[in-house]
Design a protein around this motif. Structure first.
Motif, PDB file in Angstrom:
ATOM      1  N   VAL B 180       0.854  -1.180   0.000  1.00  0.00           N
ATOM      2  CA  VAL B 180       0.000   0.000   0.000  1.00  0.00           C
ATOM      3  C   VAL B 180       0.897   1.239   0.000  1.00  0.00           C
ATOM      4  CG1 VAL B 180      -1.673   1.318   1.334  1.00  0.00           C
ATOM      5  CG2 VAL B 180      -1.856  -1.174   1.207  1.00  0.00           C
ATOM      6  N   LEU B 184      -0.969   7.045   1.088  1.00  0.00           N
ATOM      7  CA  LEU B 184      -2.230   6.848   1.784  1.00  0.00           C
ATOM      8  C   LEU B 184      -2.057   6.989   3.283  1.00  0.00           C
ATOM      9  CD1 LEU B 184      -3.733   3.905  -0.255  1.00  0.00           C
ATOM     10  CD2 LEU B 184      -4.592   6.222  -0.128  1.00  0.00           C
ATOM     11  N   ALA B 206      -7.296  -1.024   2.353  1.00  0.00           N
ATOM     12  CA  ALA B 206      -6.638  -0.906   1.053  1.00  0.00           C
ATOM     13  C   ALA B 206      -6.010  -2.221   0.641  1.00  0.00           C
ATOM     14  CB  ALA B 206      -5.572   0.193   1.123  1.00  0.00           C
TER      15      ALA B 206
ATOM     16  N   MET C   1     -10.833   2.214  -3.839  1.00  0.00           N
ATOM     17  CA  MET C   1     -10.802   1.951  -2.408  1.00  0.00           C
ATOM     18  C   MET C   1     -11.161   3.203  -1.632  1.00  0.00           C
ATOM     19  SD  MET C   1      -7.335   2.320  -3.635  1.00  0.00           S
ATOM     20  CE  MET C   1      -7.863   3.656  -4.607  1.00  0.00           C
TER      21      MET C   1
END
Lengths: 323, 301, 293
Positions: B180, B184, B206, C1
């Protein structure tokens, strides 16, 4: 010339591998516990069959190979039934059995053109065992055993068998259908009137008697049956139950009671050898070795030696075979 | 990479080059042969088996007793299933938690120590786990809780199996989480979230596809596992709920019959192939599902 | 997402901080479970098995008498299996991977083969045992022999080696291939003389790891016919054999505690073997990984 440092010499990799292979391949034969004099006898023998007879066969094979280090004996324990199947397929030269050969098996061998000779090499008392903490039962009758083991039996607790016993769930163990012990017990006790005797199957079944011993030892209020030798090997962890066949009262299995046939669940132990295989020296010697020492091996492992008559029959059969 | 073609090849090398290429293709084709072999072997004996036994009975009945001719597979399926469920109850939460810890919290030196240890755990042969169940889990753990637990019980089998697949679930989930993008996470921190919130509400969702893939793969490995359950759970085909009860899995039964050398053509011999086909179908389904989730995950990032 | 956006007006109270610490501690505890389990397992094995480990144990045959029992035939069997499986699976696996990575056109057939291999790698090992039973034991009539076992394990290990080799080949910078071919090398020459030597450490690592998986496998060998009691070492490929995991399985099933101790001893030997193989793989990877960077 510029040489890329990332490149590897294949030789550097292969050399140690080759060396290792060489070492393993040329590694000498391991020392045996007693230095065999190297009798010069060599060859292979495949033995399979009854797990009850397995400890005897294993002991014989062990000592035979110590005396004849060039001989290779492999011993399986596929069960009496499984052993005969392999025997009929020609995969084994010797088949161990905890019951006499059955007509279908004899037919199979006849069709396959395999002549065979039977040798009785021991007597077994089939032991009924339970967990040592099961105090309420010391003696059990044939009827009660049948109630527990008959095919389709709905008995779940000890109380179901005998109202004087506690309401404890029965943990049942027994050999699986490939086993001669299974056949014998089904025919004698659990299902004597049926054409194809069987026992119930919603219990723990295993061809490996060691698993049964572990199971009975490990569970409270358990019940199981297997060859006497397996009980002898595990006396501390098991409690043997006396058996009453309805005629002679409660009898405990022991060398004397089994030999004198007072113990109702005594049965003979056999091995069968293919007649053609005897032509090989190694097989002939092995059979000779076993038959000559059958009493010693049977008792050493925990079974009972055969009667005098049976020994004489063996000797006769042996001379006929090899003579 | 394999599509570039160059014309600067020496012509005299051509025949050898082609021969080598064919040989290499043969190697690759061999792998297809293996699959064909598996499917063919399983199918042939399975079909013979179902010539003797009704397939409806097989799939719907719960009475597995080969010697009386009854082949209802549900008892064995129960054994496999309950142990798998138990194992996932162990490996699922612990595995994902381990993954979260390793990927979000752990300092580098902790990771350097823990990851190899987990890899070792994954490399231990399952026979050893069976031994562990029999010699430690059952006597020390199971019997501490239920004093009259049988020596063969599915509880210890499930526990031990959970330990076995824990590293798989953990390392695959961790890979998914590490993939990921930091952006984020940074976004979450930038908004004032705590580490826990970022891990649970940002990273985990995620990485969800990857985590799900890991869990499915764990289930697949549990279903196919043989030795630990054979040793630990015993050989009683029955539908039992108590973790102290003995059950038999499909794989344990196959070992029992094959070890006893049933003859070719007998119904019992056929039954192990019918069970094998069932197992193959189940794990194939699970693996394909897992790959789909991995693909979806990879697409996103 | 979806990314949840926390409200900007959250109060950072001590409960939150405490909650954070608690969460971290729980996660650490969860991680520790796996490690603790491994430690307990090793300790159990060591505790029971250390007493059994001595030179006679290594060199003796199996016996019904625990004091006399040893692991020589299974140990030799395992080593033979390892060598045979390497000899069979290495050329096949590496060859397949080279083809798929360097020569295969990017079409549906190739990706079908790739999917197929990925699936094969995840098939339960007992299925390979069934395949070995039906194909090598029965159909090819190899019976209960070393060859049957080795071939069965080869099939098991092949997908793993293929996948590992492909990874190793992929890690080689593409410029190497292009450079070689720009200088006049054929496709094969580029691969054999330039790419392969760089990829070899990765290939070997993958092979060793695949082998170490094969060595611990019991179920396929049981199903494909390893013998029960074998007091000799196999001399030729068609001999009966035993292997360490099989012997461990046999001893674990015996109720007498002496045999449990023997099982533990055999486990230690097996683990030592595995550890050695993994250590070699790691050394190779580390030594040449740095060079390749």
């Amino acid at each position: 010339m510029f040489r890329d440092p990332r490149r590897i010499d294949i030789a550097k990799i292969l050399a140690p591998v080759a060396l290792a292979t060489l070492l393993v391949a040329c590694g000498g034969e391991p020392t045996t516990s007693t230095g065999g004099e190297g009798s010069g006898l060599s060859g292979e023998i495949a033995v399979d069959g009854s797990s009850t007879v397995f400890p005897i066969a294993q002991a014989v094979a062990e000592d035979f190979q110590i005396e004849n280090p060039e001989v290779k004996v492999s011993v399986g324990f596929a069960g009496t039934g499984g052993g005969f199947e392999a025997f009929c397929a020609g995969d084994t030269q010797i088949s161990n059995a905890s019951r006499a050969i059955e007509p279908e098996e004899a037919d199979c061998l006849k069709k396959a053109g395999i002549g065979y000779t039977e040798f009785q090499i021991g007597v077994d008392g089939l032991a009924i065992v339970t967990h040592p903490d099961t105090e309420w039962v010391d003696c059990i009758t044939f009827e009660q055993l049948q109630a527990i083991y008959a095919p389709g039996s709905k008995v779940e607790t000890w109380k179901d068998v005998d109202p004087s016993w506690p309401d404890e769930p029965l943990k049942i163990f027994g050999p699986d259908p490939d086993s001669g012990t299974y056949d014998y017990f089904a025919e004698e006790v659990a299902d004597p009137d049926a054409e194809e005797p069987a026992t119930r199957d919603d219990m723990t079944q295993s061809a490996d008697d060691n698993v049964l011993v572990q199971g009975v030892e490990g569970e409270q209020a358990s019940i199981g049956y297997f060859g006497f030798a397996y009980y002898q090997e595990n006396v501390q962890g098991l409690k043997v139950i006396e058996v009453d066949d309805g005629e002679s009262g409660c009898v405990e299995p022991s060398a004397e009671t089994v030999k004198s046939n007072t113990y109702p669940l005594s049965r003979p132990l056999f091995f069968y050898v293919a007649n053609d295989a005897i032509e090989q020296d190694v097989v002939a010697q092995f059979v000779n070795f076993w038959v000559a020492n059958s009493a010693d091996y049977a008792t050493a492992v925990g079974y009972i030696e055969v009667s005098q008559d049976a020994e004489l029959a063996n000797d006769e059969a042996l001379t006929q075979l090899t003579g | 990479m394999a599509t570039e073609t160059f014309t600067l090849t020496s012509h005299r090398k051509r025949p050898v080059e082609r021969a080598i290429k064919i040989a290499l293709f043969g190697c690759a084709a061999f792998s297809v042969l293996i699959t064909v072999g598996i499917i063919y072997t399983l199918l042939v004996d399975t079909i013979t088996f179902f010539g003797n036994v009704s397939i409806v009975d097989f799939l719907t009945k719960a009475n597995w007793s080969p010697q009386s001719g009854s082949f209802g597979v549900l008892e064995l399926v129960w054994g496999t299933m309950i142990i798998t469920v138990g194992a996932m109850l162990v490996a699922g939460p612990l595995g994902v938690a381990t993954a979260v810890y390793l990927s979000e919290y752990a300092p580098a030196r902790v990771r350097r120590v823990v990851k190899p240890i987990l890899e070792i755990l994954a490399g231990v042969p399952t026979v050893v786990f069976g031994y562990f169940a029999l010699n430690f889990i059952t006597p020390e753990l199971m019997r501490a809780i239920y004093s009259d637990c049988g020596i063969f019980n599915w509880g210890s089998a499930a526990l031990v199996l959970g330990l076995f697949i824990l590293p798989t679930v953990a390392s695959l989930s961790e890979d998914a989480m590490r993939a990921v993008p930091s952006s984020l996470r940074q976004a979450g921190y930038g908004l004032g979230s705590s580490k826990l919130r970022v891990s649970m509400r940002v990273v985990l969702p995620a990485a969800l596809s990857g985590v799900v893939a890991a869990l499915i793969l764990g289930i697949s490995r549990a279903v196919g596992e043989t030795m630990a359950v054979t040793i630990a759970a015993g050989a009683t085909p029955q539908i039992a709920f108590s973790p102290c009860a003995s059950v038999q899995t499909m794989t344990a039964y196959i070992v029992q019959v094959a070890g006893g050398e049933a003859s070719t053509g007998s119904v019992e011999y056929g039954s192990i192939f019918a069970l094998g086909s069932t197992l193959f179908a189940i794990t194939l389904l699970l693996n394909s599902l897992s790959i789909r989730f991995v693909k979806r995950f990879r697409e996103v990032y | 997402m979806a990314v949840r956006i926390e409200t900007l007006t959250r109060r950072r109270s001590w409960t939150t901080r405490f909650g954070d610490r608690l969460a971290e501690a729980s996660l650490l505890a969860a991680t520790a479970v796996g490690l603790i389990a491994l430690t307990v397992l090793l300790w159990t094995v060591l505790d029971q098995g250390a007493t059994a480990l001595n030179w006679p144990f290594i060199r003796n045959f199996a016996s019904r008498i625990p004091e006399r029992a040893g692991i020589w035939p299974p140990l030799v069997g395992t080593i033979y299996l390892m060598l045979l499986v390497t000899a069979a699976s290495f050329p096949l696996g590496v060859g397949a991977a080279i083809y798929l990575e360097e020569f295969a056109p990017r079409n549906r057939l190739t990706s079908a083969i790739e999917t197929n291999i990925a699936n094969l790698a995840a098939v339960p090992s007992i299925i390979y045992g069934l395949l070995g039973l039906a194909l090598f034991y029965r159909a090819m009539n190899l019976g209960r022999s070393l060859l049957t076992g080795a071939l069965t394990l080869t099939l098991l290990v092949l997908p793993v080696i293929i996948i590992a080799t492909r990874e190793a080949l992929r890690a080689v910078p593409h410029s190497i291939r292009l450079g070689a071919m720009a200088l006049g090398a054929t496709r094969w020459e580029a691969v054999y003389k330039q790419v392969l030597p760089i990829a070899i450490p990765g290939i070997m690592t993958g092979t060793i790891l695949g082998l170490s998986r094969a060595i611990g496998e019991t179920a396929p060998l049981l199903v494909a016919g390893a013998a029960a009691f074998v007091a000799f070492t196999p001399d030729h490929l068609l001999d009966a054999y035993s292997a360490l995991p099989i012997q461990i399985f046999d001893w674990v099933r015996r109720p007498q505690p002496d045999f449990q101790a023997l099982a533990a001893g055999a486990i230690l030997v097996l683990l030592a073997l595995l550890l050695t193989m993994n250590a070699i793989a790691i050394v190779i990877r580390n030594r040449y990984y740095r060079r390749n960077r």
